[in-house]
Structure formats: structure tokens, C-alpha cells
Design a protein around this motif. Structure first.
Motif, mmCIF file in Angstrom:
data_model
loop_
_atom_site.group_PDB
_atom_site.id
_atom_site.type_symbol
_atom_site.label_atom_id
_atom_site.label_comp_id
_atom_site.label_asym_id
_atom_site.label_seq_id
_atom_site.Cartn_x
_atom_site.Cartn_y
_atom_site.Cartn_z
ATOM 1 N N LEU A 356 54.682 -2.166 1.196
ATOM 2 C CA LEU A 356 54.283 -1.007 0.352
ATOM 3 C C LEU A 356 55.545 -0.593 -0.554
ATOM 4 C CD1 LEU A 356 52.076 0.827 2.856
ATOM 5 C CD2 LEU A 356 51.351 -0.458 0.702
ATOM 6 N N ALA A 357 56.656 -0.762 0.017
ATOM 7 C CA ALA A 357 57.940 -0.142 -0.460
ATOM 8 C C ALA A 357 58.365 -1.488 -1.704
ATOM 9 C CB ALA A 357 59.197 -0.082 0.567
ATOM 10 N N SER A 358 58.026 -2.707 -1.139
ATOM 11 C CA SER A 358 58.398 -3.540 -1.841
ATOM 12 C C SER A 358 57.584 -3.695 -3.411
ATOM 13 C CB SER A 358 58.305 -5.041 -1.296
ATOM 14 O OG SER A 358 58.675 -6.116 -2.182
ATOM 15 N N GLY A 359 56.237 -3.559 -2.840
ATOM 16 C CA GLY A 359 55.300 -3.139 -4.042
ATOM 17 C C GLY A 359 55.623 -2.075 -5.101
ATOM 18 N N THR A 360 56.297 -0.999 -4.515
ATOM 19 C CA THR A 360 56.665 0.124 -5.414
ATOM 20 C C THR A 360 58.119 -0.039 -6.001
ATOM 21 O OG1 THR A 360 57.248 1.499 -3.442
ATOM 22 C CG2 THR A 360 54.919 1.896 -4.437
ATOM 23 N N GLY A 361 58.783 -1.216 -5.627
ATOM 24 C CA GLY A 361 60.023 -1.343 -6.206
ATOM 25 C C GLY A 361 61.377 -0.691 -5.583
ATOM 26 N N LEU A 362 60.897 0.041 -4.060
ATOM 27 C CA LEU A 362 61.959 0.735 -3.645
ATOM 28 C C LEU A 362 62.738 0.024 -2.536
ATOM 29 C CD1 LEU A 362 62.753 3.743 -3.298
ATOM 30 C CD2 LEU A 362 61.297 4.033 -1.604
#
Length: 421
Positions: A356-362
Motif C-alpha cells: 500500500l505504501a509502495s502504491g502511494t509512493g511513500l
């Protein structure tokens, strides 16, 4: 500009070497974290874990690694201030890669599961604050990254706690644990596959040239997850109840069912890790390549060359294969006693948080996330199940990582400035 015209090829060559070295460190330290729960719970051997990681880390890095790479490359330092002297950006990114890579080698030798994201972000902030100016660091972006290091282990730990409680309620604390394990484990497989596939289609494939609508992504993800579930059911049919083993440990046969599930969650964790943490190695490398390719012009938007992601994926795989066993032991065996059912809860929670973090660029820390998830599983059994001394050592190594990366990067920044300037 003349510095880039004169030494451009050298900069790219050195950046590729340092980027590969950093990726090796990511593999030796961070991928070992990702695979540690599988090895520690004895669901996979070290060789099997390396094989799984080789395939899925590489796939995650290549297919879904683009979003976070942008944050590492452009989000931390105000690049506009270096428009007149773009060689400073090159010195800084090279020094960041070398500093973070060296710190990861030291930590891996000690068996400390430190954060590669901590290492590279600390290094970039260090060179920028001292070499360019404190006011040119995007402190708002740095703050959001630092906040994610706190939020991610708490979120993963909470998820792991509730996933493991659901395993207790649906399977372990029932009259027929083995039968219920065979009934509910395929559902966990479906959820694992759906989460990974959905993020890959909605966020990860843009830079490969595949653009799907949200509805198409959902349909394909459901189909893929259903196929994974059917594969899981076929594998579970081979698992038979072992009455002799059950006499020594009531859940011996149930844990065999979870060992099959852990193969799936290990794949998910490796994919999630590759998608998030390849950025630590290739983000600075991509910045250097783009500045050299554009004769010193620092572009606001620049393409991520596919071969850069390949280089990062290759370095990660080599690092795990050659030196990953040390950190695997810390995560898998020293924090709390892991069985396949506990390891599954930790891996699924960590993979969900990372993807989920990877998907949001974090760029969150996989290490923090996984340690948080393992702690969550331990807490579900009571605080006495945790080795607090090991937990304390891990926390101390996390605190040291940021200043260590910054200090080394500052030294290398002035060294490169002296050599080429």
C-alpha cells in the motif's frame, strides 16, 4: 557544465557501481528481513527462501518499483537550487549511494536488521544540509517519511495482531483445527494474491506501458487470486493429518497446512519488498543518469530507464544469495518463537502495509514494518513471548542508522567535490 562534459561517462560508471553496491546491501540486509519469518518458522529452507526472493523481489522491483523511485529521486532535496551547478547533485547522489551501501555492509556483518530507507534518506539529507544548505531540504517531505517509519510498524503490528487472532478464532481454538485450517487457509491465500495483484495493476505497471482502468484491475485481480486459491487447494490436498506428531504438539498437522500458506505469503512479501526498496538503490542512480544524459539540465520529470530497475533487481538478488543468512537469523528466530501460523500473520500484515505504501509512493521501512508485524504476533501471545533484549538492540540500530548515513555521505560529498571539482 564543463565538469559533466569532461567526466560524464565516469559519473555514470561510478553511479552504476555504487548503485549496484547499495542494491547488494539492500539484498543482504532488507531482503533477509522479508524472508526471515519464512525461514524462522521453518516453512522454507534458506535455499528455498533465496529462490523465492530471486523471482519475486526482481518482479516487484521491475513491475512496481517506479512510484517510490520518484520520491527518492526528486522529493527530498530542492533540485532547482543546483540548476547552475548540477555536478553538486551528482556528487551528492553518488556519496549517498556509497554511504548507505557501506553502512548496510557494517549492519549486515553485525546481524542488525536496519532500514535501507533510513540509510539512503539520512545520506541524502546529510549531503544536502551540509553541502548545499539546510533551507534547500524539503523538510515537509522528510517529516512525512519519518512519520511513516512510526506509522508503518504500528499499522503492520496491529494488522498482524488481528490476523493472528482470526487464525486463533477460526482455526486453532476449535474442535477440529485441521479441518478448519483446510477450510479457511484458501481464503487467506485469495486475500494475499488479491492484495498484491491489485496494487501491481493499479500503481505498478504504468512505467512498463500498461494502463488498466480500476474496474479492469479488479476483474483481473479476482481472476488471478481465484487461480492462486485453486492452486493452494490442490497443494493442501497432499497434506494429511499426522496423529503421531499431533500427540507431541496438538497443532503439528495444522502448522503443515500453514507452511503451504507461507509459501504464498513469502512470495507476496518478496514482491512487496522489491517494489518499495529497489528505489533506495536506483532512485539516486536514475537522478545521476538523467543529469548526465541531459548535459547538466535538471529536468522536473524524467523517465526511469528500464535497465536501471534491472540493475537494482540484480544487485538485490545477489546480496540476499551471498550474505542474507545473518539478518534472517535475527528476524526469524531471535525476536519471538515463530511457527508457520504466526509467521504467516506477520508476513501478510507486513506485505499489505509495504505494498500500500509502495502504491502511494511513500518510501517506508520494510524493516520497521516486518519487525512491527513480528512484535504484533508476539503481543497476541503476551509480552513474555518477546525477547525484549533483542528488540532493544534492533531499536538502537535503527536510531544510529540516520546519523551514520548522513555522516558518511557528508565525507564522501566533499571527497568527490575535491576529486572532480
Amino acid at each position: 557544465m564543463t565538469v559533466i562534459a569532461e567526466y560524464g561517462q565516469w559519473f555514470v560508471l561510478l553511479a552504476c557501481l555504487f548503485g549496484f553496491f547499495m542494491a547488494w546491501g539492500v539484498g543482504a540486509n532488507d531482503v533477509a528481513n522479508a524472508m526471515g519469518t519464512s525461514v524462522g518458522s521453518r516453512a522454507l529452507t534458506v535455499k528455498q527462501a533465496i529462490f523465492v526472493a530471486m523471482i519475486f523481489e526482481f518482479a516487484g522491483a521491475y513491475l512496481a518499483g517506479g512510484e517510490v523511485t520518484g520520491t527518492i529521486r526528486k522529493g527530498i532535496v530542492d533540485a532547482n537550487v543546483m540548476v547552475g551547478s548540477p555536478e553538486l547533485l551528482i556528487y551528492g547522489m553518488m556519496s549517498s549511494l556509497l554511504a548507505a551501501g557501506i553502512w548496510l555492509v557494517i549492519a549486515s556483518m553485525m546481524g542488525w536488521p536496519v532500514s535501507t530507507t533510513h540509510s539512503i534518506v539520512g545520506a541524502i539529507v546529510g549531503f544536502a544540509a551540509v553541502g548545499i544548505g539546510v533551507e534547500y531540504v524539503h523538510w515537509g517531505k522528510v517529516t512525512s517519511i519519518v512519520m511513516s517509519w512510526v506509522v508503518s510498524p504500528v499499522l503492520a503490528g496491529t494488522l498482524a495482531f488481528f490476523i493472528f487472532r482470526s487464525v486463533h478464532k477460526l482455526i486453532l481454538n476449535t474442535d477440529d483445527p485441521f479441518g478448519n485450517a483446510k477450510r479457511y487457509v484458501p481464503v487467506y491465500m485469495f486475500l494475499t494474491a488479491f492484495m498484491i495483484t491489485m496494487v501491481t495493476f493499479t500503481k505498478g505497471l504504468k512505467h512498463v506501458g500498461i494502463g488498466l482502468s480500476f474496474g479492469e484491475s479488479v476483474l483481473i485481480s479476482v481472476a488471478v487470486s481465484f487461480a492462486v486459491m485453486l492452486l493452494g487447494i490442490a497443494l493442501l490436498k497432499r497434506v494429511k493429518i499426522d496423529e503421531e506428531a499431533d500427540r507431541h504438539f496438538r497443532f503439528a498437522s495444522v502448522e503443515k497446512v500453514f507452511a503451504i500458506l507461507m509459501i504464498f505469503t513469502a512470495c507476496a512479501m518478496a514482491f512487496a519488498h522489491g517494489s518499495n526498496d529497489v528505489a533506495n538503490a536506483v532512485g539516486p542512480l536514475a537522478a545521476i543518469i538523467n543529469v548526465v544524459a541531459n548535459q547538466g539540465n535538471i529536468l522536473a520529470e524524467s523517465a526511469m530507464p528500464a535497465w536501471v530497475l534491472l540493475l537494482g533487481g540484480g544487485g538485490i538478488v545477489l546480496g540476499l544469495a551471498t550474505y542474507g543468512y545473518k539478518v534472517m537469523g535475527t528476524i526469524g528466530r531471535k525476536i519471538t518463537e515463530l511457527t508457520p501460523s504466526r509467521g504467516f500473520a506477520a508476513e501478510l500484515a507486513a506485505a499489505t502495509t509495504v505494498v500500500l505504501a509502495s502504491g502511494t509512493g511513500l518510501p517506508i521501512s520494510t524493516t520497521h514494518t516486518l519487525v512491527g508485524a513480528v512484535l504484533g504476533v508476539g503481543m497476541a501471545r503476551g509480552i513474555s513471548a518477546l525477547n525484549l533484549r533483542v528488540v532493544g538492540t534492533i531499536f538502537a540500530s535503527w536510531i544510529v542508522t540516520l546519523p551514520a548515513g548522513a555522516f558518511l555521505a557528508i565525507i564522501f560529498f566533499f571527497m568527490f567535490k575535491g576529486i572532480f571539482g
